[in-house]
Scaffold this motif. Structure first.
Motif, PDB file in Angstrom:
ATOM      1  N   ASN A   1      -8.471  20.504 -65.825  1.00  0.00           N
ATOM      2  CA  ASN A   1      -9.612  21.124 -65.398  1.00  0.00           C
ATOM      3  C   ASN A   1     -10.152  20.407 -64.028  1.00  0.00           C
ATOM      4  OD1 ASN A   1     -10.425  23.336 -67.108  1.00  0.00           O
ATOM      5  ND2 ASN A   1     -10.814  21.827 -68.499  1.00  0.00           N
TER       6      ASN A   1
ATOM      7  N   LEU B   1     -14.734  21.951 -63.448  1.00  0.00           N
ATOM      8  CA  LEU B   1     -15.327  22.342 -64.594  1.00  0.00           C
ATOM      9  C   LEU B   1     -15.730  23.863 -64.535  1.00  0.00           C
ATOM     10  CD1 LEU B   1     -17.715  19.432 -65.992  1.00  0.00           C
ATOM     11  CD2 LEU B   1     -15.468  20.202 -66.948  1.00  0.00           C
TER      12      LEU B   1
ATOM     13  N   SER C   1     -19.153  28.109 -70.471  1.00  0.00           N
ATOM     14  CA  SER C   1     -18.555  27.086 -71.513  1.00  0.00           C
ATOM     15  C   SER C   1     -17.519  27.756 -72.328  1.00  0.00           C
ATOM     16  CB  SER C   1     -19.560  26.837 -72.346  1.00  0.00           C
ATOM     17  OG  SER C   1     -20.811  26.274 -71.698  1.00  0.00           O
TER      18      SER C   1
ATOM     19  N   TYR D   1     -13.864  27.155 -70.919  1.00  0.00           N
ATOM     20  CA  TYR D   1     -13.580  25.692 -71.123  1.00  0.00           C
ATOM     21  C   TYR D   1     -12.473  25.620 -72.169  1.00  0.00           C
ATOM     22  CZ  TYR D   1     -13.062  21.079 -72.741  1.00  0.00           C
ATOM     23  OH  TYR D   1     -12.550  19.704 -72.908  1.00  0.00           O
TER      24      TYR D   1
ATOM     25  N   SER E   1     -10.471  16.699 -67.676  1.00  0.00           N
ATOM     26  CA  SER E   1     -11.506  17.230 -66.840  1.00  0.00           C
ATOM     27  C   SER E   1     -12.056  16.569 -65.988  1.00  0.00           C
ATOM     28  CB  SER E   1     -12.562  18.053 -67.750  1.00  0.00           C
ATOM     29  OG  SER E   1     -11.893  18.984 -68.635  1.00  0.00           O
TER      30      SER E   1
ATOM     31  N   ILE F   1     -21.151  22.680 -71.883  1.00  0.00           N
ATOM     32  CA  ILE F   1     -19.736  22.735 -72.404  1.00  0.00           C
ATOM     33  C   ILE F   1     -19.879  21.874 -73.511  1.00  0.00           C
ATOM     34  CG2 ILE F   1     -17.476  21.965 -72.117  1.00  0.00           C
ATOM     35  CD1 ILE F   1     -17.550  22.923 -68.972  1.00  0.00           C
TER      36      ILE F   1
END
Length: 429
Positions: free
Chosen positions: A330, A333, A337, A340, A358, A371
């Motif tokens: 990632n 970010l 959420s 993700y 990430s 997240i």
């Protein structure tokens, strides 16, 4: 497929038509995953199913097995016309539609059914001729399906089996009106077998199920984690200027066999892919403005191992079923959420293990608390000093942009009879 992801229930223990069992056996598929076992128990008994399971758990094979069994065991309408498909499978993205078609062909040879797949961005005339000539199972995205339906290339009055895949994504992309348009032109719910599969059975998805299905049975496969159980997740906190060196250092250190790099914008995708290419790595770029033929070629090259890295915006975060993705980066970010979870779900599929790394940089670190709240745990933080950064970074290679074809403008519309451009109904389909 790893045994850690399978149940003790074998497909040949289920009351499936023999050609379906032959197709599964020919492809080395013997045991059910949890979603396959529970969904098929209900589907083979004639119940509609609304299924929820984590990405990569075998939902596609569950509904394809049920569709083929249904068509083999229920006689076709003797008045059915050539251009009337017996099954309709709708998907939110081109890539997912193509993947479903690929998986369906694993069973089609032994079952004797023809399969057609339609989606925007390419092969307009060829796809039109194919659906006009008739297929048994029609797979597609809503925009092009509606286009051909309104031109009377086919109709849906003979549909015996209906599938809506990634229903939550249909809502996210704004296609739900198109979905309802298609469903309402199928036979009544009690005259067909209907399946809806989704990563989440939200209120709006359940409402859709109960409105357009015949007393659907819910099948929910819970997981102890929102992300795949065998993903090792970690986090770095780089400055913006450290992100490219850190990514290059990690790739050189980890030497991933097949990795995806997620970014939030097309501009970032161009920049990151350019640096990877400029520094001698085999990388491809997948974003919304990449022509469809090139998108499919890149995915095939990535699946075949010709590309080590695929840089993608969230257009690729859902609906891609690529085996053997060992790492997800990632680079940015995600601002949502749930994205993700979908990004991380590209690795550790079907019981395999994987690693997700990430970057919480200056621009996107603000999304980290949301997240971590969503996945109900904190990500392990790692130090940049533990990674050997490259001593020299070569300039980014320029990503070539192809001009639009004369017969189609950038939005993918086609000229009408007056020579004017008309907008395509579902530009992302």
């Amino acid at each position: 497929m790893s045994n850690t992801h399978l149940t003790d229930i074998r497909f040949d223990q289920l009351p499936l038509a023999q050609p379906v069992l032959d197709g599964l056996a020919r492809n080395g598929i013997s045991h059910c995953t949890p979603i396959q076992a529970e969904a098929l128990e209900k589907l083979l008994a004639g119940h509609d199913v609304a299924g929820q399971a984590q990405t990569g758990t075998g939902k596609t094979l569950a509904f394809l097995t049920a569709v083929f069994h249904r068509l083999l065991t229920k006689p076709a309408n003797p008045n059915r016309k050539t251009n009337q498909p017996r099954a309709l499978i709708m998907a939110p993205t081109r890539e997912l539609a193509v993947q479903i078609e690929k998986d369906a062909k694993l069973l089609a040879e032994s079952c004797g059914f023809s399969i057609g797949c339609v989606y925007g961005g390419t092969a307009y005339r060829q796809q039109m001729e194919m659906v006009s000539q008739g297929v048994d199972i029609l797979i597609g995205t809503t925009g092009r399906l509606i286009d051909y339906l309104k031109q009377r290339c086919f109709d849906l009055r003979a549909v015996d089996a209906l599938v809506l895949d990634e229903a939550d994504r249909m809502f996210d992309l704004g296609f739900i009106k198109d979905v309802r348009f298609m469903i309402r032109r199928c036979p009544a719910p009690e005259k067909r077998l209907s399946m809806l599969f989704s990563a989440t059975l939200s209120y709006r998805v359940n409402e859709l199920a109960y409105e357009h299905m015949n007393n659907p049975q819910q099948v929910t496969i819970e997981s102890t984690k929102k992300t795949a159980n065998r993903v090792e997740e970690s986090l770095f906190h780089p400055a913006n200027s450290e992100k490219i060196p850190l990514l290059l250092g990690l790739v050189n250190q980890l030497k991933p066999e097949r990795a995806m790099v997620f970014v939030n914008t097309k501009h970032a995708a161009d920049r990151v892919c350019g640096y990877l290419l400029g520094n001698g790595l085999k990388a491809g770029l997948l974003s919304g403005d990449v022509p469809q033929n090139k998108r499919l070629r890149l995915l095939n090259e990535f699946q075949a191992g010709e590309l080590q890295l695929l840089v993608a915006t969230d257009v690729a975060a859902r609906g891609l079923h690529i085996d053997g993705v060992t790492h997800v980066f990632n680079y940015d970010l995600p601002q949502d959420s749930e994205d993700y979870v979908h990004r991380v779900g590209r690795t550790a599929r079907a019981g395999a293990s994987g690693e997700a790394i990430s970057f919480a940089c200056e621009d996107y670190a603000y999304y980290l608390p949301d997240i971590e709240t969503f996945i109900e745990r904190s990500l392990e933080t790692r130090a940049i000093s533990d990674v050997e950064l490259p001593q020299e970074i070569k300039p980014a290679q320029r990503i070539a942009k192809k001009p639009a074809h004369n017969a189609r403008n950038r939005s993918g519309s086609r000229p009408n009879s007056a020579g004017q451009r008309s907008p395509r109904r579902s530009p992302k389909s």
